[in-house]
Scaffold this motif. Structure first.
Motif, PDB file in Angstrom:
ATOM      1  N   VAL A 168       0.836  -1.208   0.000  1.00  0.00           N
ATOM      2  CA  VAL A 168       0.000   0.000   0.000  1.00  0.00           C
ATOM      3  C   VAL A 168       0.861   1.245   0.000  1.00  0.00           C
ATOM      4  O   VAL A 168       0.539   2.247  -0.663  1.00  0.00           O
ATOM      5  CB  VAL A 168      -0.951  -0.003   1.214  1.00  0.00           C
ATOM      6  N   ALA A 169       1.977   1.215   0.735  1.00  0.00           N
ATOM      7  CA  ALA A 169       2.847   2.388   0.857  1.00  0.00           C
ATOM      8  C   ALA A 169       3.449   2.822  -0.471  1.00  0.00           C
ATOM      9  O   ALA A 169       3.912   3.957  -0.607  1.00  0.00           O
ATOM     10  CB  ALA A 169       3.950   2.099   1.868  1.00  0.00           C
ATOM     11  N   SER A 170       3.422   1.956  -1.459  1.00  0.00           N
ATOM     12  CA  SER A 170       4.004   2.314  -2.763  1.00  0.00           C
ATOM     13  C   SER A 170       3.005   3.049  -3.658  1.00  0.00           C
ATOM     14  O   SER A 170       3.363   3.491  -4.746  1.00  0.00           O
ATOM     15  CB  SER A 170       4.498   1.047  -3.469  1.00  0.00           C
ATOM     16  N   TRP A 171       1.762   3.185  -3.220  1.00  0.00           N
ATOM     17  CA  TRP A 171       0.706   3.790  -4.031  1.00  0.00           C
ATOM     18  C   TRP A 171       0.347   5.192  -3.529  1.00  0.00           C
ATOM     19  O   TRP A 171       0.398   5.467  -2.331  1.00  0.00           O
ATOM     20  CB  TRP A 171      -0.568   2.956  -3.960  1.00  0.00           C
ATOM     21  N   HIS A 172      -0.055   6.050  -4.454  1.00  0.00           N
ATOM     22  CA  HIS A 172      -0.779   7.257  -4.074  1.00  0.00           C
ATOM     23  C   HIS A 172      -2.220   6.847  -3.765  1.00  0.00           C
ATOM     24  O   HIS A 172      -2.790   5.962  -4.418  1.00  0.00           O
ATOM     25  CB  HIS A 172      -0.760   8.286  -5.209  1.00  0.00           C
ATOM     26  N   GLY A 173      -2.826   7.506  -2.787  1.00  0.00           N
ATOM     27  CA  GLY A 173      -4.138   7.099  -2.322  1.00  0.00           C
ATOM     28  C   GLY A 173      -5.202   7.102  -3.402  1.00  0.00           C
ATOM     29  O   GLY A 173      -5.968   6.143  -3.542  1.00  0.00           O
ATOM     30  N   ALA A 174      -5.250   8.174  -4.189  1.00  0.00           N
ATOM     31  CA  ALA A 174      -6.282   8.277  -5.226  1.00  0.00           C
ATOM     32  C   ALA A 174      -6.116   7.183  -6.279  1.00  0.00           C
ATOM     33  O   ALA A 174      -7.100   6.613  -6.767  1.00  0.00           O
ATOM     34  CB  ALA A 174      -6.239   9.655  -5.880  1.00  0.00           C
ATOM     35  N   SER A 175      -4.876   6.870  -6.609  1.00  0.00           N
ATOM     36  CA  SER A 175      -4.625   5.838  -7.624  1.00  0.00           C
ATOM     37  C   SER A 175      -5.016   4.463  -7.123  1.00  0.00           C
ATOM     38  O   SER A 175      -5.612   3.655  -7.855  1.00  0.00           O
ATOM     39  CB  SER A 175      -3.150   5.852  -8.028  1.00  0.00           C
ATOM     40  N   LEU A 176      -4.696   4.172  -5.853  1.00  0.00           N
ATOM     41  CA  LEU A 176      -5.041   2.862  -5.305  1.00  0.00           C
ATOM     42  C   LEU A 176      -6.556   2.727  -5.149  1.00  0.00           C
ATOM     43  O   LEU A 176      -7.125   1.676  -5.465  1.00  0.00           O
ATOM     44  CB  LEU A 176      -4.342   2.658  -3.957  1.00  0.00           C
ATOM     45  N   GLU A 177      -7.213   3.780  -4.685  1.00  0.00           N
ATOM     46  CA  GLU A 177      -8.664   3.749  -4.573  1.00  0.00           C
ATOM     47  C   GLU A 177      -9.295   3.432  -5.926  1.00  0.00           C
ATOM     48  O   GLU A 177     -10.160   2.561  -6.036  1.00  0.00           O
ATOM     49  CB  GLU A 177      -9.177   5.102  -4.069  1.00  0.00           C
ATOM     50  N   ARG A 178      -8.861   4.133  -6.949  1.00  0.00           N
ATOM     51  CA  ARG A 178      -9.421   3.943  -8.292  1.00  0.00           C
ATOM     52  C   ARG A 178      -9.167   2.526  -8.788  1.00  0.00           C
ATOM     53  O   ARG A 178     -10.054   1.881  -9.343  1.00  0.00           O
ATOM     54  CB  ARG A 178      -8.835   4.971  -9.252  1.00  0.00           C
ATOM     55  N   ALA A 179      -7.945   2.015  -8.577  1.00  0.00           N
ATOM     56  CA  ALA A 179      -7.598   0.681  -9.068  1.00  0.00           C
ATOM     57  C   ALA A 179      -8.424  -0.402  -8.374  1.00  0.00           C
ATOM     58  O   ALA A 179      -8.900  -1.346  -9.025  1.00  0.00           O
ATOM     59  CB  ALA A 179      -6.105   0.429  -8.864  1.00  0.00           C
ATOM     60  N   VAL A 180      -8.589  -0.291  -7.067  1.00  0.00           N
ATOM     61  CA  VAL A 180      -9.359  -1.294  -6.331  1.00  0.00           C
ATOM     62  C   VAL A 180     -10.826  -1.257  -6.753  1.00  0.00           C
ATOM     63  O   VAL A 180     -11.453  -2.304  -6.971  1.00  0.00           O
ATOM     64  CB  VAL A 180      -9.219  -1.079  -4.810  1.00  0.00           C
ATOM     65  N   VAL A 181     -11.380  -0.057  -6.872  1.00  0.00           N
ATOM     66  CA  VAL A 181     -12.791   0.065  -7.273  1.00  0.00           C
ATOM     67  C   VAL A 181     -12.998  -0.490  -8.676  1.00  0.00           C
ATOM     68  O   VAL A 181     -13.971  -1.215  -8.936  1.00  0.00           O
ATOM     69  CB  VAL A 181     -13.238   1.535  -7.188  1.00  0.00           C
ATOM     70  N   GLU A 182     -12.085  -0.182  -9.591  1.00  0.00           N
ATOM     71  CA  GLU A 182     -12.219  -0.688 -10.963  1.00  0.00           C
ATOM     72  C   GLU A 182     -12.081  -2.200 -11.020  1.00  0.00           C
ATOM     73  O   GLU A 182     -12.626  -2.847 -11.924  1.00  0.00           O
ATOM     74  CB  GLU A 182     -11.173  -0.017 -11.862  1.00  0.00           C
ATOM     75  N   ALA A 183     -11.378  -2.778 -10.048  1.00  0.00           N
ATOM     76  CA  ALA A 183     -11.229  -4.235  -9.986  1.00  0.00           C
ATOM     77  C   ALA A 183     -12.419  -4.914  -9.318  1.00  0.00           C
ATOM     78  O   ALA A 183     -12.443  -6.141  -9.197  1.00  0.00           O
ATOM     79  CB  ALA A 183      -9.941  -4.595  -9.243  1.00  0.00           C
ATOM     80  N   GLY A 184     -13.410  -4.119  -8.895  1.00  0.00           N
ATOM     81  CA  GLY A 184     -14.591  -4.683  -8.248  1.00  0.00           C
ATOM     82  C   GLY A 184     -14.501  -4.741  -6.739  1.00  0.00           C
ATOM     83  O   GLY A 184     -15.320  -5.405  -6.101  1.00  0.00           O
ATOM     84  N   GLY A 185     -13.516  -4.048  -6.166  1.00  0.00           N
ATOM     85  CA  GLY A 185     -13.350  -4.045  -4.724  1.00  0.00           C
ATOM     86  C   GLY A 185     -13.876  -2.777  -4.089  1.00  0.00           C
ATOM     87  O   GLY A 185     -14.555  -1.964  -4.729  1.00  0.00           O
ATOM     88  N   CYS A 186     -13.555  -2.594  -2.817  1.00  0.00           N
ATOM     89  CA  CYS A 186     -14.045  -1.462  -2.037  1.00  0.00           C
ATOM     90  C   CYS A 186     -12.877  -0.775  -1.345  1.00  0.00           C
ATOM     91  O   CYS A 186     -12.139  -1.417  -0.588  1.00  0.00           O
ATOM     92  CB  CYS A 186     -15.045  -1.922  -0.987  1.00  0.00           C
ATOM     93  N   ALA A 187     -12.715   0.515  -1.603  1.00  0.00           N
ATOM     94  CA  ALA A 187     -11.636   1.280  -0.989  1.00  0.00           C
ATOM     95  C   ALA A 187     -12.038   2.740  -0.937  1.00  0.00           C
ATOM     96  O   ALA A 187     -12.856   3.199  -1.739  1.00  0.00           O
ATOM     97  CB  ALA A 187     -10.335   1.114  -1.770  1.00  0.00           C
ATOM     98  N   ALA A 188     -11.460   3.482   0.012  1.00  0.00           N
ATOM     99  CA  ALA A 188     -11.737   4.914   0.123  1.00  0.00           C
ATOM    100  C   ALA A 188     -10.499   5.635   0.635  1.00  0.00           C
ATOM    101  O   ALA A 188     -10.007   5.343   1.728  1.00  0.00           O
ATOM    102  CB  ALA A 188     -12.916   5.172   1.052  1.00  0.00           C
ATOM    103  N   GLU A 189      -9.995   6.552  -0.168  1.00  0.00           N
ATOM    104  CA  GLU A 189      -8.924   7.439   0.264  1.00  0.00           C
ATOM    105  C   GLU A 189      -9.470   8.398   1.315  1.00  0.00           C
ATOM    106  O   GLU A 189     -10.614   8.842   1.229  1.00  0.00           O
ATOM    107  CB  GLU A 189      -8.409   8.226  -0.935  1.00  0.00           C
ATOM    108  N   MET A 190      -8.666   8.735   2.318  1.00  0.00           N
ATOM    109  CA  MET A 190      -9.105   9.706   3.319  1.00  0.00           C
ATOM    110  C   MET A 190      -8.997  11.115   2.752  1.00  0.00           C
ATOM    111  O   MET A 190      -7.929  11.553   2.345  1.00  0.00           O
ATOM    112  CB  MET A 190      -8.287   9.608   4.603  1.00  0.00           C
ATOM    113  N   ARG A 191     -10.143  11.812   2.719  1.00  0.00           N
ATOM    114  CA  ARG A 191     -10.207  13.205   2.289  1.00  0.00           C
ATOM    115  C   ARG A 191     -10.643  14.057   3.470  1.00  0.00           C
ATOM    116  O   ARG A 191     -11.234  13.566   4.427  1.00  0.00           O
ATOM    117  CB  ARG A 191     -11.215  13.365   1.143  1.00  0.00           C
TER     118      ARG A 191
END
Length: 466
Positions: free
Chosen positions: A148-171
């Motif tokens: 997880v530490a290797s990702w930017h939050g917005a990019s990881l959120e988008r990738a997980v959601v597009e893969a059919g998963g659930c994620a939320a960056e803290m805003r």
């Protein structure tokens, strides 16, 4: 009367289309508050109060003679808040874990992100994106943290959601309110109403057992929808919960299925679809929490449902709202708290080093009581004019109530001193039906008893029938 709880009750009751004069019947008593930046206990009392007011309104149509003056509807603030947390205390057994080890907050390159992996397919999607699909059943926290530490939050959120998963960056709150989805949520009401075709079928509230004879078809998951239908069961309705064959939520099943009948159906098969249509045709109320478009894909959109059952009270729940770019996004209470700024605001106010969400899943529970109130108000409208009702609610819309109250801290509000979880459980009683104790109902309505004495069926243990 608790001033803030009453003000929030008035706001919610107005969104439900209720007569403001009925608020004079409401009395909120009791002490104590969940600690934190947001007035969670006031929201709890208000949400429960509005559901109780809606039941009181329906009771009037039953022709019963009961107290109609001040105090006809009484809400215990402590019990209302406690029902947002622990409501069952096991005796001699332990419930399964509530969440998967992968579910939680993880630090990424530019902040925090929350992964939600309680469902197997959501877990698989997150692990795939992180390159950890070969990870064994027990999550290696060090490997996950490094990935997880290797990702930017917005990019990881988008990738997980597009893969059919659930994620939320803290805003933070400002970022959420400037976000296209935040703007969409702010642009629509807390409760969205539509009239549906009228019905020749008749159901009327009962003077003994308010919702006796009412059939509620429940297609909801943790946690808002089951809270709504649990209250309807407590008021006497026959609730039939339908789950897909593979769904499992053992950590909460004992709590959220009380008083309900439970069965499994695969709506993607012809026999399952046909059986569901038969059940829907006999229902008075349909409460569902699937993502927007999920039922449409099965040929069961809103128009089809009202054609199958004219006069249906149809209440739908989702996470991020019914409009905007995230309208079809999967979500849960904890994810919405991360997205909309609640977890960030809590962290900043407490000087914490990691996201600090609400002490309980207040978005879920309050939305659940709003949904129960919407059902009851829809029934009142139907009894008065035979019309059906379509209602839409969301966790994100409910969060707006708290975001508007960001600067009010509960812990400093006398006389509501912060209480521990043990303090909340002082009103737990032994159940007459099983190896557990439960909290008493948080509301009292003149002439409307509450009953949850029937044991909940294990999911899938009964055929799909009324």
């Amino acid at each position: 009367m608790d001033t803030l709880a009453h003000a929030l009750s008035a706001r919610i009751w107005d969104a439900l289309g209720g007569d403001p004069a009925r608020l004079a019947r409401l009395s909120v008593g009791g002490e104590g508050a969940w600690p934190g930046l947001f007035p969670v206990s006031d929201l709890a009392a208000a949400a429960v109060a509005c559901a109780a007011l809606a039941a009181d309104e329906l009771r009037d149509l039953a022709g019963t003679r009961a107290d109609t003056g001040p105090g006809a509807v009484q809400v215990d603030r402590r019990l209302a808040a406690a029902w947002f947390g622990v409501t069952l205390q096991p005796l001699g057994w332990a419930p399964p874990p509530l969440r998967d080890a992968l579910t939680g907050d993880w630090r990424c390159r530019d902040g925090w992100i929350r992964l939600h992996a309680n469902a197997p397919h959501h877990r698989a999607a997150a692990l795939d994106v992180l390159g950890l699909r070969d990870d064994p059943g027990q999550v290696d926290e060090a490997r996950v943290a490094a990935a997880v530490a290797s990702w930017h939050g917005a990019s990881l959120e988008r990738a997980v959601v597009e893969a059919g998963g659930c994620a939320a960056e803290m805003r933070d709150i400002q970022a959420w309110r400037a976000h296209p989805q935040g703007i969409a949520v702010q642009g629509h009401p807390l409760v969205e109403w539509r009239c549906a075709p009228a019905s020749a079928a008749r159901w009327n509230p009962r003077s003994s057992g308010l919702l006796r004879g009412l059939r509620v078809l429940d297609m909801t998951r943790v946690l808002a929808g089951p809270v709504a239908t649990r209250m309807l069961a407590g008021l006497g309705a026959t609730v039939l919960r339908i789950d897909p064959p593979q769904w499992n939520e053992p950590g909460v099943v004992a709590d959220v299925t009380r008083g309900k009948r439970c069965a499994r159906l695969d709506l993607k098969t012809a026999p399952g679809h046909a059986r569901f249509v038969e059940l829907l045709a006999q229902a008075d109320v349909f409460v569902h929490g699937l993502r927007p478009g999920a039922l449409d894909a099965l040929g069961l959109d809103a128009r089809a449902r009202t054609r199958i059952r004219p006069g249906l009270v149809d209440v739908s729940l989702d996470a991020y709202g019914w409009h905007g770019p995230w309208a079809s996004r999967r979500g849960f209470d904890s994810l919405v708290q991360m997205s909309c700024g609640i977890a960030d605001a809590g962290m900043r106010a407490a000087g914490a080093k990691r996201p600090l969400p609400l002490p309980v899943q207040a978005l879920d529970h309050s939305t659940g009581y709003l949904a129960a109130a919407a059902v009851l108000r829809g029934l009142t409208r139907r009894v008065g004019g035979d019309q059906g009702t379509e209602v839409q609610l969301s966790l994100a819309a409910t969060a707006e109530i708290l975001l508007d109250l960001t600067h009010r801290t509960e812990a400093g509000q006398a006389p509501h001193a912060p209480l521990s979880e043990a303090d909340w459980l002082t009103r737990i009683e032994r159940t007459p039906w099983g190896p557990a104790r439960r909290l008493r109902a948080p509301w009292g309505i003149a002439g409307v008893p509450t009953r949850w004495h029937l044991p909940a069926a294990e999911l899938g243990s009964a055929p799909a029938r009324w």
